[in-house]
Write a protein that holds these residues in place. Sequence first.
Motif, mmCIF file in Angstrom:
data_model
loop_
_atom_site.group_PDB
_atom_site.id
_atom_site.type_symbol
_atom_site.label_atom_id
_atom_site.label_comp_id
_atom_site.label_asym_id
_atom_site.label_seq_id
_atom_site.Cartn_x
_atom_site.Cartn_y
_atom_site.Cartn_z
ATOM 1 N N VAL A 32 0.873 -1.191 0.000
ATOM 2 C CA VAL A 32 0.000 0.000 0.000
ATOM 3 C C VAL A 32 0.907 1.237 0.000
ATOM 4 O O VAL A 32 1.795 1.344 0.846
ATOM 5 C CB VAL A 32 -0.914 0.027 1.250
ATOM 6 C CG1 VAL A 32 -1.784 1.287 1.253
ATOM 7 C CG2 VAL A 32 -1.782 -1.229 1.317
ATOM 8 N N PRO A 33 0.689 2.142 -0.960
ATOM 9 C CA PRO A 33 1.615 3.290 -1.028
ATOM 10 C C PRO A 33 1.249 4.463 -0.126
ATOM 11 O O PRO A 33 0.085 4.665 0.201
ATOM 12 C CB PRO A 33 1.485 3.723 -2.494
ATOM 13 C CG PRO A 33 0.098 3.356 -2.868
ATOM 14 C CD PRO A 33 -0.264 2.127 -2.064
ATOM 15 N N ILE A 34 2.267 5.232 0.239
ATOM 16 C CA ILE A 34 2.025 6.584 0.757
ATOM 17 C C ILE A 34 1.635 7.403 -0.470
ATOM 18 O O ILE A 34 2.330 7.366 -1.494
ATOM 19 C CB ILE A 34 3.299 7.162 1.408
ATOM 20 C CG1 ILE A 34 3.676 6.342 2.643
ATOM 21 C CG2 ILE A 34 3.103 8.629 1.757
ATOM 22 C CD1 ILE A 34 4.983 6.764 3.297
ATOM 23 N N THR A 35 0.490 8.072 -0.404
ATOM 24 C CA THR A 35 -0.015 8.787 -1.577
ATOM 25 C C THR A 35 -0.664 10.098 -1.152
ATOM 26 O O THR A 35 -1.167 10.209 -0.024
ATOM 27 C CB THR A 35 -1.063 7.931 -2.321
ATOM 28 O OG1 THR A 35 -1.696 8.703 -3.327
ATOM 29 C CG2 THR A 35 -2.156 7.409 -1.392
ATOM 30 N N ARG A 80 -6.967 -3.371 -8.693
ATOM 31 C CA ARG A 80 -6.538 -2.506 -7.586
ATOM 32 C C ARG A 80 -7.447 -2.680 -6.374
ATOM 33 O O ARG A 80 -7.017 -2.521 -5.244
ATOM 34 C CB ARG A 80 -6.536 -1.025 -8.015
ATOM 35 C CG ARG A 80 -5.562 -0.664 -9.095
ATOM 36 C CD ARG A 80 -4.150 -1.026 -8.733
ATOM 37 N NE ARG A 80 -3.664 -0.351 -7.544
ATOM 38 C CZ ARG A 80 -2.680 -0.794 -6.760
ATOM 39 N NH1 ARG A 80 -2.080 -1.952 -7.040
ATOM 40 N NH2 ARG A 80 -2.294 -0.107 -5.709
ATOM 41 N N SER A 85 -4.582 -2.409 -1.200
ATOM 42 C CA SER A 85 -5.074 -1.019 -1.167
ATOM 43 C C SER A 85 -6.592 -0.926 -1.245
ATOM 44 O O SER A 85 -7.156 0.150 -1.021
ATOM 45 C CB SER A 85 -4.522 -0.236 -2.371
ATOM 46 O OG SER A 85 -3.158 0.011 -2.240
ATOM 47 N N TYR A 88 -8.796 0.883 1.410
ATOM 48 C CA TYR A 88 -8.570 2.330 1.501
ATOM 49 C C TYR A 88 -9.305 3.028 0.348
ATOM 50 O O TYR A 88 -9.938 4.068 0.533
ATOM 51 C CB TYR A 88 -7.081 2.673 1.423
ATOM 52 C CG TYR A 88 -6.252 2.131 2.557
ATOM 53 C CD1 TYR A 88 -6.230 2.780 3.790
ATOM 54 C CD2 TYR A 88 -5.491 0.978 2.410
ATOM 55 C CE1 TYR A 88 -5.452 2.298 4.839
ATOM 56 C CE2 TYR A 88 -4.720 0.481 3.442
ATOM 57 C CZ TYR A 88 -4.711 1.145 4.655
ATOM 58 O OH TYR A 88 -3.952 0.661 5.690
ATOM 59 N N TRP A 92 -12.418 5.728 0.580
ATOM 60 C CA TRP A 92 -12.430 7.149 0.186
ATOM 61 C C TRP A 92 -13.858 7.655 -0.010
ATOM 62 O O TRP A 92 -14.179 8.772 0.382
ATOM 63 C CB TRP A 92 -11.596 7.369 -1.092
ATOM 64 C CG TRP A 92 -10.127 7.206 -0.866
ATOM 65 C CD1 TRP A 92 -9.488 7.112 0.348
ATOM 66 C CD2 TRP A 92 -9.101 7.118 -1.851
ATOM 67 N NE1 TRP A 92 -8.134 6.963 0.155
ATOM 68 C CE2 TRP A 92 -7.861 6.963 -1.176
ATOM 69 C CE3 TRP A 92 -9.085 7.143 -3.251
ATOM 70 C CZ2 TRP A 92 -6.648 6.845 -1.844
ATOM 71 C CZ3 TRP A 92 -7.878 7.016 -3.926
ATOM 72 C CH2 TRP A 92 -6.668 6.874 -3.226
ATOM 73 N N LEU A 127 -10.749 5.710 8.001
ATOM 74 C CA LEU A 127 -10.101 5.174 6.786
ATOM 75 C C LEU A 127 -9.123 4.058 7.138
ATOM 76 O O LEU A 127 -9.075 3.020 6.464
ATOM 77 C CB LEU A 127 -9.401 6.309 6.025
ATOM 78 C CG LEU A 127 -8.819 5.919 4.669
ATOM 79 C CD1 LEU A 127 -9.904 5.358 3.741
ATOM 80 C CD2 LEU A 127 -8.146 7.106 3.985
ATOM 81 N N PHE A 153 2.054 6.093 7.404
ATOM 82 C CA PHE A 153 1.162 7.038 6.722
ATOM 83 C C PHE A 153 0.853 8.265 7.578
ATOM 84 O O PHE A 153 0.359 9.275 7.063
ATOM 85 C CB PHE A 153 -0.198 6.374 6.398
ATOM 86 C CG PHE A 153 -0.101 5.150 5.527
ATOM 87 C CD1 PHE A 153 0.743 5.119 4.433
ATOM 88 C CD2 PHE A 153 -0.873 4.025 5.796
ATOM 89 C CE1 PHE A 153 0.825 3.997 3.630
ATOM 90 C CE2 PHE A 153 -0.802 2.899 5.004
ATOM 91 C CZ PHE A 153 0.059 2.876 3.910
ATOM 92 N N ASP A 157 -0.552 11.903 6.445
ATOM 93 C CA ASP A 157 -2.008 12.054 6.576
ATOM 94 C C ASP A 157 -2.359 13.201 7.526
ATOM 95 O O ASP A 157 -3.343 13.906 7.311
ATOM 96 C CB ASP A 157 -2.645 10.728 7.021
ATOM 97 C CG ASP A 157 -2.700 9.720 5.880
ATOM 98 O OD1 ASP A 157 -2.566 10.142 4.705
ATOM 99 O OD2 ASP A 157 -2.858 8.517 6.136
ATOM 100 N N LYS A 160 -2.154 16.221 5.473
ATOM 101 C CA LYS A 160 -3.322 16.334 4.573
ATOM 102 C C LYS A 160 -4.541 16.831 5.351
ATOM 103 O O LYS A 160 -5.327 17.632 4.843
ATOM 104 C CB LYS A 160 -3.647 14.982 3.935
ATOM 105 C CG LYS A 160 -2.658 14.525 2.894
ATOM 106 C CD LYS A 160 -3.013 13.102 2.444
ATOM 107 C CE LYS A 160 -1.793 12.236 2.397
ATOM 108 N NZ LYS A 160 -2.078 10.799 2.313
HETATM 109 O O1 LIG Z 1 -3.143 1.870 -4.359
HETATM 110 C C1 LIG Z 1 -3.453 3.052 -4.333
HETATM 111 O O2 LIG Z 1 -3.017 3.886 -5.115
HETATM 112 C C2 LIG Z 1 -4.349 3.521 -3.190
HETATM 113 C C3 LIG Z 1 -3.545 3.729 -1.999
HETATM 114 C C4 LIG Z 1 -4.297 3.987 -0.717
HETATM 115 C C5 LIG Z 1 -3.297 4.500 0.289
HETATM 116 C C6 LIG Z 1 -3.812 4.731 1.685
HETATM 117 S S1 LIG Z 1 -4.927 6.091 1.790
HETATM 118 C C7 LIG Z 1 -4.662 6.267 3.517
HETATM 119 C C8 LIG Z 1 -3.227 5.964 3.772
HETATM 120 N N1 LIG Z 1 -2.421 7.136 3.608
HETATM 121 C C9 LIG Z 1 -1.545 7.027 2.640
HETATM 122 O O3 LIG Z 1 -0.729 7.918 2.320
HETATM 123 N N2 LIG Z 1 -1.643 5.825 2.071
HETATM 124 C C10 LIG Z 1 -2.707 5.039 2.671
#
Ligand SMILES: O=C(O)CCCC[C@@H]1SC[C@@H]2NC(=O)N[C@@H]21
Length: 193
Positions: A32-35, A80, A85, A88, A92, A127, A153, A157, A160
């Motif tokens: 699961v990425p940091i995004t 996906r 992921s 999550y 959303w 979440l 995360f 987060d 954000k």
């Molecule tokens: O695969 C994906 O692109 C979706 C990724 C979801 C990532 C979750 S959202 C909450 C948490 N914070 C992040 O930065 N990453 C996870």
Amino acid sequence: MRTRDIVYVALFAAITAALALFPPLPLSLTGVPITAQSLGPMLAGSILGWKRGALSQLLFLALVAAGLPLLAGGTGGLGRFASASGGYIIGWAIIAGLIGWLFERLWHHLNLAVAILIIAFGGIVVLYAIGSAWVAVVVHLGYFQAVATNGPFLIGDACKVVIAALIAMGVKRAYPVIEPRPRARQDKASTAE
Ligand SMILES: O=C(O)CCCC[C@@H]1SC[C@@H]2NC(=O)N[C@@H]21
């Protein structure tokens, strides 16, 4: 829905998609990425309210499911949702609705601190709770082990949450989009005095 509402829904789906331009950083254990993209549902709920906020994220999810490469790193497709992921991503839409509902309920009591609390509750607590359940199943971890994978995360987060709260409060002052629920009878009486 009025034309204006449809435009708002499309706009916030597009904002979530645009946040994919920030490169993702996948965690080694779960993938699961940091995004930056989870800022999208935080903004959608806090600016549009529950219905249009949730719809904007459902539209975004429908486009991802249809195969458009709208997730960070240029990925998309039904696969996906089946990945770690998935919870999550589905979350959303849920948190956009939840944050929007709380903003509507507490509209007359909102200040920056309340906005931060609401968005942190939806965008972090709820979440992570949903996402971790998915991670636990897909990666074969215990639920609390899965919850622990959210540690990396947190800093992003939290940033954000503050950014979304600042923007939402700015929009509330300058160009409120949410139509708040009527004040409680008691509030009305005190303002009439
Ligand atoms: O695969 C994906 O692109 C979706 C990724 C979801 C990532 C979750 S959202 C909450 C948490 N914070 C992040 O930065 N990453 C996870």
